[in-house]
Design an enzyme around this catalytic site. Structure first.
Site, PDB file in Angstrom:
ATOM      1  N   ASP A   1      15.723  -6.855 -26.684  1.00 33.45           N
ATOM      2  CA  ASP A   1      16.090  -5.465 -26.423  1.00 33.45           C
ATOM      3  C   ASP A   1      15.882  -4.600 -27.652  1.00 33.45           C
ATOM      4  O   ASP A   1      16.547  -4.787 -28.673  1.00 33.45           O
ATOM      5  CB  ASP A   1      17.546  -5.389 -25.971  1.00 33.45           C
ATOM      6  CG  ASP A   1      17.992  -3.965 -25.667  1.00 33.45           C
ATOM      7  OD1 ASP A   1      17.150  -3.156 -25.244  1.00 33.45           O
ATOM      8  OD2 ASP A   1      19.188  -3.667 -25.847  1.00 33.45           O
TER       9      ASP A   1
ATOM     10  N   ASP B   1      12.893   2.035 -25.514  1.00 28.21           N
ATOM     11  CA  ASP B   1      13.935   1.145 -25.004  1.00 28.21           C
ATOM     12  C   ASP B   1      13.379   0.171 -23.972  1.00 28.21           C
ATOM     13  O   ASP B   1      12.962   0.573 -22.884  1.00 28.21           O
ATOM     14  CB  ASP B   1      15.056   1.976 -24.380  1.00 28.21           C
ATOM     15  CG  ASP B   1      16.296   1.149 -24.053  1.00 28.21           C
ATOM     16  OD1 ASP B   1      16.354  -0.025 -24.463  1.00 28.21           O
ATOM     17  OD2 ASP B   1      17.195   1.691 -23.398  1.00 28.21           O
TER      18      ASP B   1
END
Length: 417
Positions: A289, A107
């Site tokens: 992201d 992440d």
């Protein structure tokens, strides 16, 4: 009083660590950098809520709390029901000595590393308490637990000493993984500890660099489109880039100065459509992201895109649906990032048709992966270039120089979807 009771309960939970079984991971190590294979997985439990999950994550990113309260965030989640991540990329990471291996979601939109969501944490002689609790709220769930330091093994002989990481006592939304390896900016960890609410937590990349394990303070990420529910088809390189994974020049832009996008791996870009160069999203700021699946645009820009493509909302998937004739006429999107323009082809704009039924769609339908961010432009975070965008390009987060790099790959023009 309630916070105190939860604190006491959490500290008691620290004694209840389970013992899972370890296995070996395949890695490539070269010239003070290390490359981990990463697996793409589609979680059919969460996939039906793909759009809602991404929009909830976007909302959480834009309004993230600045400091921990020391209380489980279960009662402070957004209105969207907690559901497991729909699509994720995971790497195998060892913690402790001897190391227990965990499958951790990669992440760039967060920076805390933690374990214990699926496989129970195994305490060893290298596990040391810090006296802090940790809490992080995500759009798809949360984690609440104890902060410890421990050895983190990315590969045999590649061991980070005294890495600070969380051990989950309470979490939701991560049933398909064991936790998260957060590789975003370190500032995202500030305020996640309690009682040390002013402390920040060095990331695994920060510590690998400061301990001399890698020679460059950067991360290179290679994803790839897939037609399988689960496949190892990507790689995460700590300490450098893998020149074999991209075909064009690597172009860098600075992290945006616009808030709140500048808190993340944020960039400035303009998005246009087709040969007429129709502006979909004027020059603005947003983020890249790996934890977001779709390509999300501010609501006003998404409305322009929907009008240009003719897509209609599909009740089953939440995505825009095209007819075969509309897909035949679909044109490329162009992402103007710095001085470079990256083409996002018609095929790149659609969900892999082989996985339609996995997200509740019809086998022969065509669904677009561009969707609504859930807020209007002008708020400082007007787009999220998620995994379906990043799968078409090589992606570099150069931490040392506060910049982001992109390059074309063999998959940029692929027609596999």
């Amino acid at each position: 009083m309630l916070a105190g009771l939860r604190l006491a309960s959490a500290l008691l939970c620290a004694l209840a660590f389970g013992i899972p079984r370890a296995s070996d991971a395949l890695v490539v190590r070269e010239n003070s950098r290390i490359t981990l294979p990463i697996a793409r997985r589609l979680n059919v439990t969460g996939a039906a809520n793909l759009v809602k999950l991404d929009q909830a994550r976007a909302k959480a990113l834009k309004t993230r709390p600045k400091a921990s309260t020391g209380v489980s965030p279960r009662a402070t989640l957004f209105d969207t029901p907690v559901t497991n991540e729909a699509v994720d990329y995971v790497a195998t990471v060892g913690v402790g000595n001897p190391p227990t291996e965990y499958s951790l979601l990669i992440d760039t939109g967060s920076s805390n590393t933690w374990v214990g969501a699926g496989k129970a944490f195994v305490q060893t002689s290298t596990t040391k308490p810090t006296g802090n609790l940790v809490e992080v709220t995500y759009g798809s769930g949360f984690v609440f637990g104890e902060q410890v330091t421990d050895q983190v093994t990315l590969a045999p002989g590649f061991v980070i000493e005294n890495q600070s990481l969380g051990v989950a006592f309470d979490d939701e939304g991560f049933d398909s993984v064991d936790g998260i390896i957060g590789i975003g900016p370190v500032d995202l960890t500030c305020g996640t500890l309690f009682p040390a609410i002013t402390d920040c937590v060095p990331t695994v990349t920060d510590n690998a660099f400061s301990q001399g394990l890698i020679s460059a303070h950067e991360i290179g990420i290679a994803f790839a489109p897939t037609q399988s529910l689960e496949i190892t088809n990507g790689e995460l390189t700590f300490g450098g880039i893998d020149e074999t994974k991209f075909t064009g020049p690597l172009s860098f832009v600075p992290i945006t100065s616009t808030s709140p996008a500048n808190e993340f791996v944020g960039i400035d870009q303009t998005v246009t459509y087709g040969s007429a160069d129709t502006v979909v999203l004027p020059a603005t700021s947003g983020i890249t992201d790996t934890g977001t699946t779709l390509l999300l645009l501010a609501s006003d820009a998404f409305a322009v895109y929907q009008n240009l493509t003719g897509g209609v909302p599909d009740n089953d998937t939440g995505l825009l649906r095209l007819t075969q004739a509309q897909f035949a006429n679909l044109e490329s999107l162009f992402f103007h990032i710095g001085d470079t323009t990256f083409e996002f082809t018609p095929n790149a704009q659609i969900w892999p048709r082989a996985l339609n039924t996995a997200i509740g769609g019809q086998p022969d339908s065509i669904y677009l992966i561009v969707n609504d961010l859930g807020s209007l432009s002008g708020e400082g975070l007007d787009f999220i270039d998620g995994m379906t965008f990043l799968e078409r390009f090589y992606y570099v987060f150069d931490i040392a120089n506060s910049r982001v790099g992109f390059a074309t790959t063999q998959f940029t023009d692929a027609t596999s979807n």
